[in-house]
Every structure is written in C-alpha cells, then in structure tokens.
Design a protein around this motif. Structure first.
Motif, PDB file in Angstrom:
ATOM      1  N   SER A  98       0.875  -1.162   0.080  1.00 12.35           N
ATOM      2  CA  SER A  98      -0.104  -0.010  -0.005  1.00 12.35           C
ATOM      3  C   SER A  98       0.952   1.247  -0.011  1.00 12.35           C
ATOM      4  N   LYS A  99       1.871   1.300   1.006  1.00 14.37           N
ATOM      5  CA  LYS A  99       2.808   2.448   0.898  1.00 14.37           C
ATOM      6  C   LYS A  99       3.516   2.639  -0.314  1.00 14.37           C
ATOM      7  N   ASP A 100       4.057   1.593  -0.983  1.00 10.73           N
ATOM      8  CA  ASP A 100       4.760   1.505  -2.418  1.00 10.73           C
ATOM      9  C   ASP A 100       3.802   2.042  -3.132  1.00 10.73           C
ATOM     10  N   MET A 101       2.653   1.844  -3.371  1.00 12.15           N
ATOM     11  CA  MET A 101       1.510   2.139  -4.419  1.00 12.15           C
ATOM     12  C   MET A 101       1.401   3.627  -4.390  1.00 12.15           C
ATOM     13  N   ALA A 102       1.179   4.093  -2.786  1.00 19.27           N
ATOM     14  CA  ALA A 102       0.926   5.565  -2.788  1.00 19.27           C
ATOM     15  C   ALA A 102       2.137   6.342  -3.170  1.00 19.27           C
ATOM     16  N   GLU A 103       3.349   5.910  -2.500  1.00 17.91           N
ATOM     17  CA  GLU A 103       4.665   6.719  -2.851  1.00 17.91           C
ATOM     18  C   GLU A 103       4.949   6.889  -4.311  1.00 17.91           C
ATOM     19  N   TYR A 106       1.056   4.534  -8.245  1.00 15.59           N
ATOM     20  CA  TYR A 106       0.294   3.440  -9.208  1.00 15.59           C
ATOM     21  C   TYR A 106      -0.460   2.622  -8.587  1.00 15.59           C
ATOM     22  N   PHE A 107      -1.423   1.836  -8.969  1.00 16.04           N
ATOM     23  CA  PHE A 107      -2.505   1.220  -8.262  1.00 16.04           C
ATOM     24  C   PHE A 107      -2.670  -0.051  -8.881  1.00 16.04           C
ATOM     25  N   ASP A 108      -1.950  -1.286  -8.629  1.00 15.80           N
ATOM     26  CA  ASP A 108      -1.963  -2.302  -9.414  1.00 15.80           C
ATOM     27  C   ASP A 108      -1.317  -3.408  -8.335  1.00 15.80           C
ATOM     28  N   HIS A 109      -1.582  -4.920  -8.858  1.00 19.35           N
ATOM     29  CA  HIS A 109      -1.002  -5.846  -8.243  1.00 19.35           C
ATOM     30  C   HIS A 109       0.394  -6.105  -8.459  1.00 19.35           C
ATOM     31  N   VAL A 110       0.784  -5.409  -9.435  1.00 13.14           N
ATOM     32  CA  VAL A 110       2.159  -5.620 -10.235  1.00 13.14           C
ATOM     33  C   VAL A 110       3.014  -4.229 -10.208  1.00 13.14           C
ATOM     34  N   SER A 111       3.996  -4.536  -9.239  1.00 12.51           N
ATOM     35  CA  SER A 111       4.683  -3.484  -9.183  1.00 12.51           C
ATOM     36  C   SER A 111       5.444  -2.758 -10.552  1.00 12.51           C
ATOM     37  N   ARG A 196      -5.874 -17.508   6.774  1.00  9.95           N
ATOM     38  CA  ARG A 196      -5.271 -16.382   7.068  1.00  9.95           C
ATOM     39  C   ARG A 196      -5.329 -15.049   6.154  1.00  9.95           C
ATOM     40  N   GLU A 197      -5.327 -14.109   7.043  1.00  8.89           N
ATOM     41  CA  GLU A 197      -5.232 -12.509   6.273  1.00  8.89           C
ATOM     42  C   GLU A 197      -4.579 -11.686   7.265  1.00  8.89           C
ATOM     43  N   GLY A 198      -3.993 -10.619   6.233  1.00 11.48           N
ATOM     44  CA  GLY A 198      -3.529  -9.633   6.697  1.00 11.48           C
ATOM     45  C   GLY A 198      -3.790  -8.260   5.862  1.00 11.48           C
ATOM     46  N   ILE A 199      -4.077  -7.225   6.543  1.00 15.04           N
ATOM     47  CA  ILE A 199      -4.634  -6.113   5.905  1.00 15.04           C
ATOM     48  C   ILE A 199      -3.614  -4.816   6.184  1.00 15.04           C
ATOM     49  N   GLY A 200      -3.184  -4.110   5.125  1.00 14.22           N
ATOM     50  CA  GLY A 200      -2.112  -3.148   5.415  1.00 14.22           C
ATOM     51  C   GLY A 200      -2.710  -1.487   4.639  1.00 14.22           C
ATOM     52  N   ILE A 201      -2.921  -0.690   5.290  1.00 17.47           N
ATOM     53  CA  ILE A 201      -3.503   0.704   4.906  1.00 17.47           C
ATOM     54  C   ILE A 201      -2.531   1.750   5.008  1.00 17.47           C
ATOM     55  N   TYR A 202      -2.281   2.386   3.916  1.00 18.22           N
ATOM     56  CA  TYR A 202      -1.535   3.569   3.853  1.00 18.22           C
ATOM     57  C   TYR A 202      -2.259   4.845   3.438  1.00 18.22           C
ATOM     58  N   VAL A 203      -2.303   5.933   4.214  1.00 20.58           N
ATOM     59  CA  VAL A 203      -3.037   7.117   3.784  1.00 20.58           C
ATOM     60  C   VAL A 203      -2.145   8.212   3.364  1.00 20.58           C
ATOM     61  N   THR A 204      -2.487   8.815   2.272  1.00 21.36           N
ATOM     62  CA  THR A 204      -1.536   9.961   1.682  1.00 21.36           C
ATOM     63  C   THR A 204      -2.008  11.309   2.464  1.00 21.36           C
ATOM     64  N   ALA A 205      -1.365  12.239   2.148  1.00 19.69           N
ATOM     65  CA  ALA A 205      -1.568  13.546   2.886  1.00 19.69           C
ATOM     66  C   ALA A 205      -2.801  14.103   1.992  1.00 19.69           C
ATOM     67  N   GLU A 206      -3.228  13.662   0.932  1.00 18.81           N
ATOM     68  CA  GLU A 206      -4.250  14.180   0.086  1.00 18.81           C
ATOM     69  C   GLU A 206      -5.388  13.282   0.554  1.00 18.81           C
ATOM     70  N   GLY A 207      -5.496  12.351   1.296  1.00 15.62           N
ATOM     71  CA  GLY A 207      -6.563  11.776   1.892  1.00 15.62           C
ATOM     72  C   GLY A 207      -6.769  10.407   0.875  1.00 15.62           C
ATOM     73  N   GLU A 208      -6.068   9.846   0.254  1.00 17.37           N
ATOM     74  CA  GLU A 208      -6.152   8.682  -0.371  1.00 17.37           C
ATOM     75  C   GLU A 208      -5.841   7.602   0.383  1.00 17.37           C
TER      76      GLU A 208
END
Length: 216
Positions: A98-103, A106-111, A196-208
């Motif tokens: 999530s952090k990598d996509m935000a920084e 991009y928005f994708d399963h593939v980097s 099992r599952e894990g959820i990771g959330i990243y919030v940008t300064a613009e609120g995304e």
C-alpha cells in the motif's frame, strides 16, 4: 483485473494466484479542487478541517484494518466458511505494498518492476500453504483505493470548495468490503478456503486510502 493459476494436485505444487483490484471514488483520484476564496486566498478553516480528518484516519488505520477484517469474516460465516485468522506478517507485507503504491503513484497488483504478491511474500520470507484435499492455496490479494472525502461542493467558476463530506472509519470499511463482495474476483478471494489474512493501509497527505488485503 484478475489472474488465476490453480494447483489441482500436490505433485504440481503450483499456487493459486487470484488477484483483484477495486477502485472506489474514481473522480476524486484526479485531485480535489483547491480550497480558495473568490479573492484568491485560502480557506484555512476548511483546509484545517480536511487535514484534521485525514490525520484522524491516518492515526487509526489499525482500527480500520480490524473493522475490515471483522466484516470479511462476517461475510465468510454467511457462506459457512471458517473465520480467517489475523496474520501480522501478512499485514506487514500488505502495508508495504500500500505504501509503495501511494509513494510511487500506481495502483496495481504488479509493481513497476513486474513483481506480484507472490514475489512480495518471497521477499519477506513468508510461506504458509493452505491445503484442501488435493488443492494447494498459496495466497491471494485484494486492493482498494478510496478517499477520506466522500463528496464536496464547490464553485465551478472559482474552484472554491464550500463544504466537504467525509467517510468515517466505519463507512470506509463497509464501502470497501461491499465493493469487494460485489466484484466476482474479490469475492472469489474472500470465499476461497484460505485460513489467514493481513490488511495493510496507507493514507496519503491528500486523503487517498490505499488498502491491500493479503491471504494465505
């Protein structure tokens, strides 16, 4: 957005690779109008309110992830499936994506380098198979992108924002899970007999709000 490779027996030792991405509130992703007055000055009270709300969501991403986790398990119970256990290692992998996509925007399963969730699992030395009969489930991933701003009103001539309406934590969680459940690819991941599952959330300064859900 879905790719699937299924392992039908243990000898093949392949993995189930089910990917699903969900974008919410697409019109907001282009950016919000600047909050300016007719005279060209900023509207500090409105901007402070916006930044305070973004900070609140940022400071409570753990609570948001826990609510999404509970809602996911509620959906599984409706179908007679066992609840997913929370896996902090998966959550750490999910947060990193999530952090990598935000920084890197991009928005994708593939980097951009071509790495998918299986590569990210390997990079973090994570391996946890789920075996059901002669099928091996190695992992899966759901994505969501939403904004803390639900809607806003503004003057189309000046771009001045008059009012923001916000998503609270419950609304962010419920709209995310509802969107996933209404999407066949996401629902398939949620209803797959992972454990099992894990959820990771990243919030940008613009609120995304970038949300990654990883399964194993």
């Amino acid at each position: 957005m879905k790719d699937s490779r299924k392992a039908m027996n243990l000898a093949a030792a392949m993995l189930v690779l089910v990917l699903a991405a969900f974008l919410i509130g697409g019109c907001l992703e282009a950016g919000l109008p600047s909050s300016e007055t007719d005279s060209g000055g900023e509207a500090p009270n409105l901007q402070k309110e916006l930044q305070d709300h973004i900070k609140y969501v940022t400071d409570n991403t753990s609570s948001l992830a826990a609510t999404i986790h509970d809602l996911i398990n509620a959906e599984r119970r409706k179908e007679g499936l066992k609840a997913l256990q929370w896996d902090q290692s998966l959550a750490n992998i999910a947060f990193a994506h999530s952090k990598d996509m935000a920084e890197r925007d991009y928005f994708d399963h593939v980097s951009p380098e071509g790495e998918d969730f299986a590569d990210r699992y390997a990079e973090h030395y994570y391996h946890q198979d789920t075996r059901v009969g002669d099928t091996v489930y190695v992992g899966g991933e759901n994505l969501s992108l939403i904004n803390v701003v639900r809607s806003y009103s503004y003057n189309p001539e000046t771009g001045e924002v008059h009012e923001y309406e916000y998503n609270d934590l419950d609304e962010l969680a419920r709209s995310t899970v509802q969107g996933w459940m209404e999407s066949p690819g996401h629902r398939e991941n949620i209803m797959t007999p992972f454990t099992r599952e894990g959820i990771g959330i990243y919030v940008t300064a613009e609120g995304e709000v970038y949300i990654t859900e990883n399964f194993s």
